[in-house]
Design an enzyme around this catalytic site. Structure first.
Site, PDB file in Angstrom:
ATOM      1  N   ASP A   1       0.904  -1.224   0.043  1.00  0.00           N
ATOM      2  CA  ASP A   1      -0.189   0.091   0.156  1.00  0.00           C
ATOM      3  C   ASP A   1       0.806   1.400  -0.057  1.00  0.00           C
ATOM      4  O   ASP A   1       0.256   2.541  -0.319  1.00  0.00           O
ATOM      5  CB  ASP A   1      -1.015   0.244   1.508  1.00  0.00           C
ATOM      6  CG  ASP A   1      -0.016  -0.388   2.580  1.00  0.00           C
ATOM      7  OD1 ASP A   1       0.076  -1.233   2.832  1.00  0.00           O
ATOM      8  OD2 ASP A   1       0.613   0.661   3.120  1.00  0.00           O
TER       9      ASP A   1
ATOM     10  N   ASP B   1       6.357  -5.671   6.609  1.00  0.00           N
ATOM     11  CA  ASP B   1       5.039  -5.188   6.485  1.00  0.00           C
ATOM     12  C   ASP B   1       3.962  -6.153   5.822  1.00  0.00           C
ATOM     13  O   ASP B   1       3.768  -5.904   4.793  1.00  0.00           O
ATOM     14  CB  ASP B   1       5.051  -3.561   6.100  1.00  0.00           C
ATOM     15  CG  ASP B   1       3.731  -2.898   6.014  1.00  0.00           C
ATOM     16  OD1 ASP B   1       3.844  -1.909   5.071  1.00  0.00           O
ATOM     17  OD2 ASP B   1       2.965  -3.499   6.465  1.00  0.00           O
TER      18      ASP B   1
ATOM     19  N   THR C   1       1.104  -9.491   5.256  1.00  0.00           N
ATOM     20  CA  THR C   1      -0.033  -9.952   5.790  1.00  0.00           C
ATOM     21  C   THR C   1       0.169 -11.005   6.828  1.00  0.00           C
ATOM     22  O   THR C   1       1.173 -11.077   7.471  1.00  0.00           O
ATOM     23  CB  THR C   1      -0.942 -10.537   4.416  1.00  0.00           C
ATOM     24  OG1 THR C   1       0.208 -11.269   3.775  1.00  0.00           O
ATOM     25  CG2 THR C   1      -1.445  -9.684   3.402  1.00  0.00           C
TER      26      THR C   1
END
Ligand code: SAM
Length: 281
Positions: free
Chosen positions: A86, A155, A157
């Site tokens: 993201d 970072d 999931t």
């Protein structure tokens, strides 16, 4: 007719957010990607039905994975971000002019493309001239990299699906090798309140501890994450995050934050007793 996004935090606990508009829903070879627009949390990114970030509270997570290590070692120059599609972590890191190189290894290009299009508030700095994007599995990348990093931020999931390999001994061992002698390793470390997440957290912690002389957890309050109490891992070959923090040097960066400050840094490592007991077990 009302539209709601719901995430099962356990089989008995559902977290629901009212939705104004389902902006996009696409399937990559790795996962299903949804972006919603919501009255309470703004834009929301969901991967395989799991909430990743919201426009309203993403600053908490992204400030905590970035400013904690930079306040301990303000001389960090070369950073590896694994996952982070993201762009929210990179968005914080580029605020540090001393950081010369950011390598971001994201397995799913579609996450980056959709966040660039619909979530510029986090993805807006992925074009920074110091950032290089690698669309590949972070597990394979660290296995073969010859680079030495001052900081690695995972970072990712959760430990299933594409993220599973980022919670293995092999991965942590290769991250250890890819770090400089004063390197710092920070990871998204799950949570403890619900059993499923607690198991993942304890497994990750015991593996990290087997490589790093310093391996601690710190916490943040993230309203949209399961239980709202989220943990991060801080591991290092040399630095103790509360003894070695350099608050004056960090303040000199003049970075405006919404969540992080050097006093909160110390409190973040002051974990509840049940968390300390779980980490010891
Ligand atoms: N930054 C957000 C947050 O606030 O928690 C969520 C993390 S980010 C969206 C998680 C990223 O990890 C996803 O884009 C996913 O595609 C990526 N990812 C999962 N497994 C990966 C792997 N093995 N290698 C590289 N990236 C991976």
């Amino acid at each position: 007719m009302e539209l709601w996004f719901s995430e099962l935090h356990t089989q008995n606990v559902k977290f629901s957010i009212k939705v104004d508009r389902h902006i996009v829903s696409q399937k990559s070879e790795f996962q299903k990607i949804d972006i919603f627009d919501t009255p309470e949390f703004g834009k929301v990114l969901v991967l395989d039905g799991y909430l990743m970030l919201t426009e309203r509270d993403e600053f908490i997570y992204h400030e905590m994975v970035s400013h904690v290590p930079l306040a301990v070692n303000p001389n960090i120059k070369k950073v590896l971000v694994i996952g982070g599609g993201d762009g929210g972590t990179v968005n914080q890191l580029v605020k540090y002019k001393n950081i010369e190189t950011i390598h971001m290894v994201e397995i799913d290009k579609l996450v980056v493309d959709l966040c660039r299009e619909h979530m510029p508030f986090v993805a807006g700095n992925l074009n920074n001239e110091r950032v290089s994007l690698f669309y590949e599995d972070g597990l394979k990348f660290v296995r073969q990299t010859k680079d030495k990093y001052d900081l690695i931020i995972v970072d990712s999931t959760d430990p299933f699906g594409p993220g599973e390999g980022l919670f293995t001994k092999e991965f942590y061992g290769n991250c250890y090798k890819a770090l400089a002698d004063d390197g710092i390793f920070v990871n998204q470390h799950e949570s403890i309140f619900y059993a499923e997440y607690a198991t993942a957290m304890k497994n990750a912690h015991s593996k990290i501890k087997s490589f790093f002389p310093v391996a601690l957890c710190y916490q943040a309050h993230i309203p949209t994450y399961p239980s709202g109490h989220w943990l991060f891992g801080f591991a290092s070959k040399k630095f103790e995050p509360c003894k070695d923090i350099q608050p004056a040097e960090w303040q000199n960066f003049g970075i405006k934050t919404k969540y992080y400050n050097p006093t909160l840094h110390l409190g973040a490592f002051a974990l509840p007793q049940y968390v300390r007991d779980a980490l010891r077990s």
